[in-house]
Design a protein around this motif. Sequence first.
Motif, PDB file in Angstrom:
ATOM      1  N   SER A   1       0.826  -1.205   0.000  1.00  0.00           N
ATOM      2  CA  SER A   1       0.000   0.000   0.000  1.00  0.00           C
ATOM      3  C   SER A   1       0.860   1.253   0.000  1.00  0.00           C
ATOM      4  N   GLU A   2       1.886   1.256   0.839  1.00  0.00           N
ATOM      5  CA  GLU A   2       2.767   2.422   0.918  1.00  0.00           C
ATOM      6  C   GLU A   2       3.480   2.653  -0.403  1.00  0.00           C
ATOM      7  N   GLN A   3       3.963   1.593  -1.032  1.00  0.00           N
ATOM      8  CA  GLN A   3       4.665   1.724  -2.304  1.00  0.00           C
ATOM      9  C   GLN A   3       3.750   2.253  -3.406  1.00  0.00           C
ATOM     10  N   ARG A   4       2.555   1.714  -3.482  1.00  0.00           N
ATOM     11  CA  ARG A   4       1.643   2.116  -4.556  1.00  0.00           C
ATOM     12  C   ARG A   4       1.269   3.590  -4.429  1.00  0.00           C
ATOM     13  N   ALA A   5       0.958   4.015  -3.213  1.00  0.00           N
ATOM     14  CA  ALA A   5       0.605   5.418  -3.001  1.00  0.00           C
ATOM     15  C   ALA A   5       1.803   6.327  -3.269  1.00  0.00           C
ATOM     16  N   ARG A   6       2.982   5.893  -2.820  1.00  0.00           N
ATOM     17  CA  ARG A   6       4.167   6.743  -2.975  1.00  0.00           C
ATOM     18  C   ARG A   6       4.565   6.897  -4.435  1.00  0.00           C
ATOM     19  N   TRP A   7       4.492   5.832  -5.223  1.00  0.00           N
ATOM     20  CA  TRP A   7       4.870   5.938  -6.629  1.00  0.00           C
ATOM     21  C   TRP A   7       3.829   6.745  -7.415  1.00  0.00           C
ATOM     22  N   PHE A   8       2.561   6.632  -7.041  1.00  0.00           N
ATOM     23  CA  PHE A   8       1.556   7.493  -7.671  1.00  0.00           C
ATOM     24  C   PHE A   8       1.883   8.958  -7.404  1.00  0.00           C
ATOM     25  N   MET A   9       2.174   9.274  -6.158  1.00  0.00           N
ATOM     26  CA  MET A   9       2.462  10.653  -5.795  1.00  0.00           C
ATOM     27  C   MET A   9       3.765  11.137  -6.424  1.00  0.00           C
ATOM     28  N   ARG A  10       4.708  10.240  -6.631  1.00  0.00           N
ATOM     29  CA  ARG A  10       5.948  10.631  -7.295  1.00  0.00           C
ATOM     30  C   ARG A  10       5.658  11.108  -8.724  1.00  0.00           C
ATOM     31  N   GLY A  11       4.812  10.367  -9.419  1.00  0.00           N
ATOM     32  CA  GLY A  11       4.433  10.778 -10.762  1.00  0.00           C
ATOM     33  C   GLY A  11       3.651  12.068 -10.751  1.00  0.00           C
ATOM     34  N   TYR A  12       2.748  12.212  -9.783  1.00  0.00           N
ATOM     35  CA  TYR A  12       1.915  13.413  -9.711  1.00  0.00           C
ATOM     36  C   TYR A  12       2.745  14.649  -9.383  1.00  0.00           C
ATOM     37  N   LYS A  13       3.677  14.520  -8.472  1.00  0.00           N
ATOM     38  CA  LYS A  13       4.468  15.679  -8.054  1.00  0.00           C
ATOM     39  C   LYS A  13       5.458  16.118  -9.120  1.00  0.00           C
ATOM     40  N   THR A  14       6.016  15.165  -9.876  1.00  0.00           N
ATOM     41  CA  THR A  14       7.061  15.507 -10.846  1.00  0.00           C
ATOM     42  C   THR A  14       6.529  15.689 -12.257  1.00  0.00           C
ATOM     43  N   GLY A  15       5.480  14.946 -12.633  1.00  0.00           N
ATOM     44  CA  GLY A  15       4.994  14.984 -13.997  1.00  0.00           C
ATOM     45  C   GLY A  15       6.015  14.474 -15.000  1.00  0.00           C
ATOM     46  N   ASP A  16       6.961  13.688 -14.534  1.00  0.00           N
ATOM     47  CA  ASP A  16       8.105  13.267 -15.349  1.00  0.00           C
ATOM     48  C   ASP A  16       8.167  11.740 -15.412  1.00  0.00           C
ATOM     49  N   ILE A  17       7.987  11.176 -16.610  1.00  0.00           N
ATOM     50  CA  ILE A  17       8.038   9.714 -16.718  1.00  0.00           C
ATOM     51  C   ILE A  17       9.430   9.183 -16.404  1.00  0.00           C
ATOM     52  N   GLY A  18      10.444  10.017 -16.535  1.00  0.00           N
ATOM     53  CA  GLY A  18      11.794   9.596 -16.182  1.00  0.00           C
ATOM     54  C   GLY A  18      11.957   9.319 -14.706  1.00  0.00           C
ATOM     55  N   GLN A  19      11.086   9.884 -13.886  1.00  0.00           N
ATOM     56  CA  GLN A  19      11.114   9.642 -12.442  1.00  0.00           C
ATOM     57  C   GLN A  19      10.358   8.376 -12.064  1.00  0.00           C
ATOM     58  N   CYS A  20       9.831   7.677 -13.069  1.00  0.00           N
ATOM     59  CA  CYS A  20       9.025   6.479 -12.825  1.00  0.00           C
ATOM     60  C   CYS A  20       9.769   5.190 -13.150  1.00  0.00           C
ATOM     61  N   ASP A  21      11.090   5.259 -13.204  1.00  0.00           N
ATOM     62  CA  ASP A  21      11.883   4.081 -13.571  1.00  0.00           C
ATOM     63  C   ASP A  21      12.031   3.144 -12.376  1.00  0.00           C
ATOM     64  N   THR A  22      11.011   2.361 -12.144  1.00  0.00           N
ATOM     65  CA  THR A  22      11.046   1.415 -11.024  1.00  0.00           C
ATOM     66  C   THR A  22      12.035   0.280 -11.269  1.00  0.00           C
ATOM     67  N   PHE A  23      12.389   0.034 -12.520  1.00  0.00           N
ATOM     68  CA  PHE A  23      13.284  -1.075 -12.827  1.00  0.00           C
ATOM     69  C   PHE A  23      14.725  -0.786 -12.441  1.00  0.00           C
ATOM     70  N   SER A  24      15.086   0.488 -12.345  1.00  0.00           N
ATOM     71  CA  SER A  24      16.438   0.861 -11.916  1.00  0.00           C
ATOM     72  C   SER A  24      16.486   1.218 -10.437  1.00  0.00           C
ATOM     73  N   ALA A  25      15.331   1.320  -9.822  1.00  0.00           N
ATOM     74  CA  ALA A  25      15.284   1.721  -8.418  1.00  0.00           C
ATOM     75  C   ALA A  25      15.839   0.615  -7.527  1.00  0.00           C
ATOM     76  N   ARG A  26      16.764   0.987  -6.657  1.00  0.00           N
ATOM     77  CA  ARG A  26      17.312   0.003  -5.718  1.00  0.00           C
ATOM     78  C   ARG A  26      16.316  -0.315  -4.612  1.00  0.00           C
ATOM     79  N   GLN A  27      15.538   0.667  -4.250  1.00  0.00           N
ATOM     80  CA  GLN A  27      14.534   0.481  -3.207  1.00  0.00           C
ATOM     81  C   GLN A  27      13.184   0.962  -3.728  1.00  0.00           C
ATOM     82  N   LEU A  28      12.194   0.089  -3.689  1.00  0.00           N
ATOM     83  CA  LEU A  28      10.869   0.434  -4.152  1.00  0.00           C
ATOM     84  C   LEU A  28      10.026   1.076  -3.051  1.00  0.00           C
TER      85      LEU A  28
END
Length: 283
Positions: free
Chosen positions: A256-283
């Motif tokens: 739940s925490e991850q899903r909400a946080r990644w949604f908000m990351r996209g909303y706050k930045t508006g940048d698909i480059g900030q949505c690279d979960t495949f390179s993220a060391r910590q989700l």
Amino acid sequence: MEWRGRRGSSNIEDRRAQGPRRGGVAVGGIGGVLVLLLLGAVFGVDVSPFLQGGGEIGGSGNVEITEADQEAANFVSVVLADTEEVWARVLPEQAGMSYQPVTLVLYKGVTPSPCGSASGATGPFYCPQDKKVYLDTDFFATMTHELGAGGDFAAAYVVAHEVAHHVQDELGILGKANKYRMQASEAESNAVSVRIELQADCFSGVWARGADAQFGSLQQGDIEEAVNAAHRIGDDTLQRNAGRVPMPHTFTHGTSEQRARWFMRGYKTGDIGQCDTFSARQL
């Protein structure tokens, strides 16, 4: 969310009047998991292109389209149109490519797809094989009454999340990820699925920011509705609500925490480059 009186999408394939159609029930992925966890109340997508069919469902014929059904269809059409306009701007600007809109299939009961039958056991999902989103609008009632995730923007988040999988497909991400999943162990496949889903949540946030900027359609409380929905359908929350101890190795969509946080990351930045979960060391 302000949506009435606004442009709807023409990329709707309406199968609702056809009623249930013969076909195997899709199993596996999020649909198979949540039908066991929440009395058939499911959310999210099954993005794998290798769903297996099972059993058969008989029955066909015309069904009644109620006023509520049509209201929901009109809503979905407007949200889909918004995704078309936002991604038609974002992808050229941020990825240097044009956006090819997805087709959304509306149905009631059961309908076939190349990824297996769409039904209450699968929930809304994107099928990469025909590049279509499948949605029974009755699921919005399930969200409200079974999952505690009501509100029109929570419903819009559902549509945006499925469209986000199409965006992943257009970018070539989904095909590569699913190819790996087909060759991986179950635990490894689940881990990749989590990254796919969290990226789709982040892309949904990018869409929400774009929709607000382009149309001014978001109202007070809308983002909170989406975040609440993300919390309600986290794997850990669903497993707890089903009376189970959360088992991270079985997660397919993220906590739940991850899903909400990644949604908000996209909303706050508006940048698909900030949505690279495949390179993220910590989700």
